[in-house]
Write a protein that holds these residues in place. Structure first.
Motif, short mmCIF file in Angstrom:
data_model
loop_
_atom_site.label_atom_id
_atom_site.label_comp_id
_atom_site.label_asym_id
_atom_site.label_seq_id
_atom_site.Cartn_x
_atom_site.Cartn_y
_atom_site.Cartn_z
N LEU A 1 -5.83 7.52 -4.25
CA LEU A 1 -4.41 7.22 -4.48
C LEU A 1 -3.92 6.12 -3.56
N ASP A 2 -4.32 6.15 -2.30
CA ASP A 2 -3.93 5.12 -1.34
C ASP A 2 -4.48 3.76 -1.76
N LYS A 3 -5.73 3.73 -2.18
CA LYS A 3 -6.35 2.48 -2.61
C LYS A 3 -5.63 1.92 -3.83
N MET A 4 -5.30 2.79 -4.78
CA MET A 4 -4.58 2.34 -5.98
C MET A 4 -3.22 1.77 -5.60
N ALA A 5 -2.51 2.42 -4.71
CA ALA A 5 -1.19 1.95 -4.30
C ALA A 5 -1.29 0.60 -3.60
N ARG A 6 -2.28 0.43 -2.74
CA ARG A 6 -2.46 -0.85 -2.02
C ARG A 6 -2.77 -1.99 -2.98
N ASN A 7 -3.49 -1.71 -4.03
CA ASN A 7 -3.94 -2.77 -4.94
C ASN A 7 -3.08 -2.93 -6.20
N ALA A 8 -2.09 -2.08 -6.38
CA ALA A 8 -1.25 -2.15 -7.59
C ALA A 8 -0.55 -3.49 -7.71
N ASN A 9 -0.02 -4.00 -6.61
CA ASN A 9 0.68 -5.29 -6.66
C ASN A 9 -0.28 -6.42 -6.99
N LEU A 10 -1.47 -6.41 -6.40
CA LEU A 10 -2.47 -7.43 -6.71
C LEU A 10 -2.85 -7.38 -8.19
N ALA A 11 -3.08 -6.19 -8.69
CA ALA A 11 -3.46 -6.04 -10.10
C ALA A 11 -2.33 -6.49 -11.02
N SER A 12 -1.10 -6.13 -10.66
CA SER A 12 0.06 -6.52 -11.46
C SER A 12 0.20 -8.04 -11.52
N ASN A 13 0.07 -8.70 -10.38
CA ASN A 13 0.16 -10.17 -10.35
C ASN A 13 -0.95 -10.81 -11.15
N PHE A 14 -2.14 -10.26 -11.06
CA PHE A 14 -3.28 -10.77 -11.83
C PHE A 14 -2.99 -10.68 -13.33
N LEU A 15 -2.51 -9.52 -13.77
CA LEU A 15 -2.22 -9.32 -15.19
C LEU A 15 -1.07 -10.21 -15.66
N LYS A 16 -0.06 -10.41 -14.82
CA LYS A 16 1.04 -11.32 -15.18
C LYS A 16 0.52 -12.75 -15.33
N ALA A 17 -0.38 -13.14 -14.43
CA ALA A 17 -0.92 -14.50 -14.47
C ALA A 17 -1.69 -14.76 -15.76
N ILE A 18 -2.42 -13.77 -16.24
CA ILE A 18 -3.20 -13.99 -17.46
C ILE A 18 -2.40 -13.61 -18.71
N GLY A 19 -1.18 -13.11 -18.52
CA GLY A 19 -0.35 -12.66 -19.63
C GLY A 19 0.44 -13.76 -20.31
N HIS A 20 -0.07 -14.95 -20.32
CA HIS A 20 0.58 -16.09 -20.99
C HIS A 20 -0.51 -16.78 -21.81
#
Length: 116
Positions: A15-34
């Motif tokens: 859970l801690d690892k997921m929380a730490r990386n959620a922002n990175l994953a979100s930014n990655f997905l936003k970047a490829i979401g165009h």
């Protein structure tokens, strides 16, 4: 081995690892979401390309391509290399390639699949 997100009983470390990386994953997905950025990454999966090559492949103006390249650079997905007056771009690591392979399998492999 199943991903931790699919396990019923996740431990606190997961859970801690997921929380730490959620922002990175979100930014990655936003970047490829165009669509423009997605197509740039698709082309870069096959190897380094110049800005001019990308403009031709995308049938897009330099300003539009440069704007999308800038966002991909900001997210750390691509890196430039200057050679004389030309700038070449390549993927920084395998993450975009792995995602592009999944996207291709889901939406491009069989023409019929995308129309479900």
């Amino acid at each position: 081995m199943p991903l931790p997100v699919f396990r019923e009983n996740m431990d606190e470390a997961d859970l801690d690892k997921m929380a730490r990386n959620a922002n990175l994953a979100s930014n990655f997905l936003k970047a490829i979401g165009h669509d423009g950025r997605l197509m740039i990454l698709c082309h870069l999966v096959t190897g380094e390309k110049s800005v001019t090559e990308l403009e031709d492949l995308l049938s897009a103006r330099q300003a539009a391509v440069s704007q999308q390249l800038s966002r991909l650079r900001l997210e750390g997905l691509i890196e430039p290399r200057r050679e004389g007056k030309s700038i070449y771009y390549r993927l920084t690591d395998d993450r975009p390639k792995q995602i592009m392979e999944v996207v291709y399998d889901l939406f491009c492999r069989d023409e019929d699949q995308g129309e479900k």
